[in-house]
Design a protein around this motif. Structure first.
Motif, mmCIF file in Angstrom:
data_model
loop_
_atom_site.group_PDB
_atom_site.id
_atom_site.type_symbol
_atom_site.label_atom_id
_atom_site.label_comp_id
_atom_site.label_asym_id
_atom_site.label_seq_id
_atom_site.Cartn_x
_atom_site.Cartn_y
_atom_site.Cartn_z
ATOM 1 N N GLU A 169 0.847 -1.194 0.000
ATOM 2 C CA GLU A 169 0.000 0.000 0.000
ATOM 3 C C GLU A 169 0.879 1.239 0.000
ATOM 4 O O GLU A 169 1.872 1.310 0.733
ATOM 5 N N ARG A 171 0.856 5.072 0.917
ATOM 6 C CA ARG A 171 0.028 5.900 1.783
ATOM 7 C C ARG A 171 0.599 7.315 1.884
ATOM 8 O O ARG A 171 1.809 7.512 2.003
ATOM 9 N N ILE A 233 -11.017 0.255 7.862
ATOM 10 C CA ILE A 233 -11.608 0.384 6.528
ATOM 11 C C ILE A 233 -11.894 -0.983 5.925
ATOM 12 O O ILE A 233 -11.338 -2.004 6.347
ATOM 13 N N VAL A 235 -11.738 -3.046 2.306
ATOM 14 C CA VAL A 235 -11.084 -2.989 1.003
ATOM 15 C C VAL A 235 -11.530 -4.173 0.160
ATOM 16 O O VAL A 235 -12.033 -5.175 0.673
ATOM 17 N N GLU A 241 -9.613 0.832 -1.172
ATOM 18 C CA GLU A 241 -10.534 1.171 -0.095
ATOM 19 C C GLU A 241 -11.966 1.279 -0.613
ATOM 20 O O GLU A 241 -12.245 1.950 -1.605
ATOM 21 N N GLU A 244 -14.878 3.546 4.867
ATOM 22 C CA GLU A 244 -14.280 3.780 6.178
ATOM 23 C C GLU A 244 -15.291 3.368 7.236
ATOM 24 O O GLU A 244 -16.388 3.912 7.315
#
Length: 600
Positions: A169, A171, A233, A235, A241, A244
């Motif tokens: 990921e 970020r 979250i 996914v 994603e 949330e």
């Protein structure tokens, strides 16, 4: 075409045609059996794999699928700013991209393959990536950061390989930024990921927590770091994603204001230049550090990402860029004559009005010790300081003795009377003014008369740090209060100066002598009208086998002192030539900010 014939062996007769026919039949049979086994195996493999997935690994894969769907990850807090005394930024945060891996999403074997691909893109050794995964554990549901502050090209390369990098990921998060690059590097320090020891000591720290590792970043870490948050979250299979589910917002760190003056720091570093040495400027009343420079230095920005080999090699070079020279011991040279003057008068051997004859040389214990020139005749403490007479101070030192010089040196701030824990900087040392007993303990050697003579002019066993010299001259300038140097504005109220036992009349004559240095002595270059009249003392320090060190200490204004400065330039020669001009420019910056109008 095979011929029909027989041949004889030791065991009987064989028909060749019969042998060939039998061999052919066996070959066909073997091929048929092998084909049947292959077909049976191929038909059976899907059934076996399905059974393995559903029965043997069913619980593992159900849990893995759930973990792939719901993720809980920490959200970094924004680190607090570091500001100078006027609110100007010395360290801040900016938006950057970091690369994280979710350990539980792949097996150890699968991560080996992924790490190889990541290594080629991120230019990180494959084993370094694996070590980070192993440290947190392959079953961990918490992501591990493997790279910070990646550039656009790296981001695009990772995006192109996204299908081959499941479990990775990218970020967005804040990264440390030092807008002035190397400026005040030794003071600000740098940041880095918390070690296992630091995490154990602070259970609230998540893996990947960034903490101060040196300098103010370390000293004020608890104020600067803030509190990390968390996000829950959902996914999809690609790690994108979807929703949330919950969030605990991070709490940003608080700013920290330093006593440093950005403009004075810039001037100190500019005029020290690329010469080994240091500059310290203090508020003579409070001990607040206005400037603290050391060269060579380093750029804290390099620690916000992976340090290159070239950068690391430079940091480990023989010039030792990590070494804060403002906090290391040097022979004091003639700047120590301030201590010898104090010891001479405070010991009762001399009064402020005492005079001695200074000649071209003086013989002590059968050894001749020389003056700078032909001598200055009969002079007192003021002229002896102004002209930096060696033979005058040889006599004072011999009369007062090493114990008195050591005692009053400590009163002035040298040799252990400064609270370095309050300052908090890394690698700080005290100087030394050893007594005969201490020399015996430290070196296993007896004390000789030559030790006393050389001590009187700051050579031999005497060592002082530039910080201590700044405290020494502050004590003289402010009327006998030994200040405690500090860097945080919040410390000023607790860093109370300590009243010394030095008599006012002793301080007065020394202070006047230092002003005479600038008016008519070795520091006349400081009196050019561009700054208020000041007091000071030059020092030219002999270093066997090397060029002389250049030193200068001073305070200004002469009538109502506000700021004290100490400068060391290694190999710079005469104090008036290399060190004093640096102090002059720092004084000029200070007084220009105060609105002083030059007189020339």
């Amino acid at each position: 075409m095979a011929s029909n014939y027989t041949f004889k062996t030791g065991s009987g007769l064989f028909d060749k045609a019969a042998i060939e026919n039998a061999t052919l039949r066996r070959s066909r049979l073997y091929r048929a059996i092998l084909l049947m086994l292959i077909v049976t195996g191929l038909l059976g493999m899907p059934v076996f794999r399905l059974a393995q997935l559903q029965i043997v690994q069913g619980e593992y894969n159900r849990q893995r699928a759930e973990n792939n769907r719901i993720r809980l990850f920490p959200v970094a807090s924004t680190r607090g700013q570091i500001l100078d005394r006027n609110g100007k930024t010395l360290a801040a945060s900016r938006l950057s991209r970091s690369v994280y891996l979710w350990p539980k999403e792949k097996s150890a074997k699968e991560w080996q393959t992924t790490a190889t691909l990541l290594s080629s893109i991120l230019k990180i050794p494959q084993n370094e990536i694996i070590k980070k995964l192993e440290k947190i554990g392959y079953k961990s549901a918490i992501p591990v950061r493997i790279s910070q502050d990646i550039n656009v090209a790296t981001f695009l390369s990772l995006s192109e390989q996204a299908d081959n990098l499941q479990g990775m990921e990218i970020r967005s998060e804040s990264s440390r930024n030092y807008p002035n690059n190397e400026l005040a590097g030794h003071v600000l320090g740098y940041i880095g990921e918390a070690s296992l020891e630091q995490i154990k000591a602070n259970p609230k720290y998540p893996m990947g927590m960034v903490v101060g590792q040196m300098g103010v970043e370390r000293i004020a870490n608890s104020t600067l770091e803030g509190v990390w948050g968390n996000r829950l979250i959902e996914v999809n299979a690609k790690g994108e994603e979807l929703e949330e589910l919950g969030v605990i917002s991070p709490t940003a760190g608080k700013p920290v204001k330093l006593t440093l003056d950005l403009e004075m720091q810039k001037t100190a570093e500019k005029y020290l230049g690329e010469r080994l040495g240091a500059v310290v400027a203090l508020d003579v009343k409070t001990g607040a550090v206005l400037a603290l420079a050391s060269w060579p230095n380093f750029d804290p920005n390099i620690f916000t990402r992976k340090v290159t080999k070239k950068e690391w090699d430079r940091l480990q070079g023989e010039d030792k860029p990590f070494l804060n020279r403002a906090l290391q011991g040097y022979p004091a040279g003639s700047t120590f004559k301030i201590v010898t003057s104090t010891a001479g008068m405070q010991s009762g051997k001399f009064t402020p009005d005492s005079t001695l004859f200074s000649s071209a040389s003086i013989t002590i214990g059968g050894i001749s010790f020389n003056e700078h020139g032909a001598g200055y005749g009969t002079i007192g403490f003021r002229d002896a300081l102004a002209y930096s007479s060696n033979t005058f101070f040889y006599q004072v030192g011999m009369a007062a003795g090493p114990e008195q010089m050591s005692k009053w040196g400590r009163e002035l701030g040298i040799g252990g009377s400064i609270n370095l824990k309050l300052l908090g900087l890394d690698g700080a040392n005290h100087g030394q003014i050893p007594t005969p007993a201490q020399k015996q303990k430290m070196y296993g050697e007896d004390w000789y008369v030559g030790d006393t003579v050389t001590m009187a002019i700051g050579q031999g066993l005497v060592l002082v740090t530039p910080l201590e010299l700044a405290v020494m001259v502050s004590t003289v300038a402010n009327g006998g209060w030994r200040v405690q140097p500090h860097l945080l504005v919040s410390q000023t109220n607790e860093a109370k100066p300590i009243k010394t036992a030095i008599a006012p009349e002793t301080l007065d004559v020394i202070r006047q002598g230092l002003i005479d240095v600038v008016l008519k002595g070795t520091g006349r270059g400081m009196n050019d009208g561009s700054i208020p009249l000041s007091g000071g003392k030059t020092g030219t320090v002999e270093i066997p086998g090397h060029p002389d060190n250049s030193m200068y200490v001073g305070f200004a204004p002469a009538d109502k002192p506000e700021v004290a400065i100490a400068v060391i330039v290694e190999g710079g020669g005469f104090g008036a030539v290399s060190a004093a001009p640096v102090a002059h420019e720092v004084f000029k910056t200070y007084f220009q900010k105060k609105g002083f109008k030059p007189k020339n």
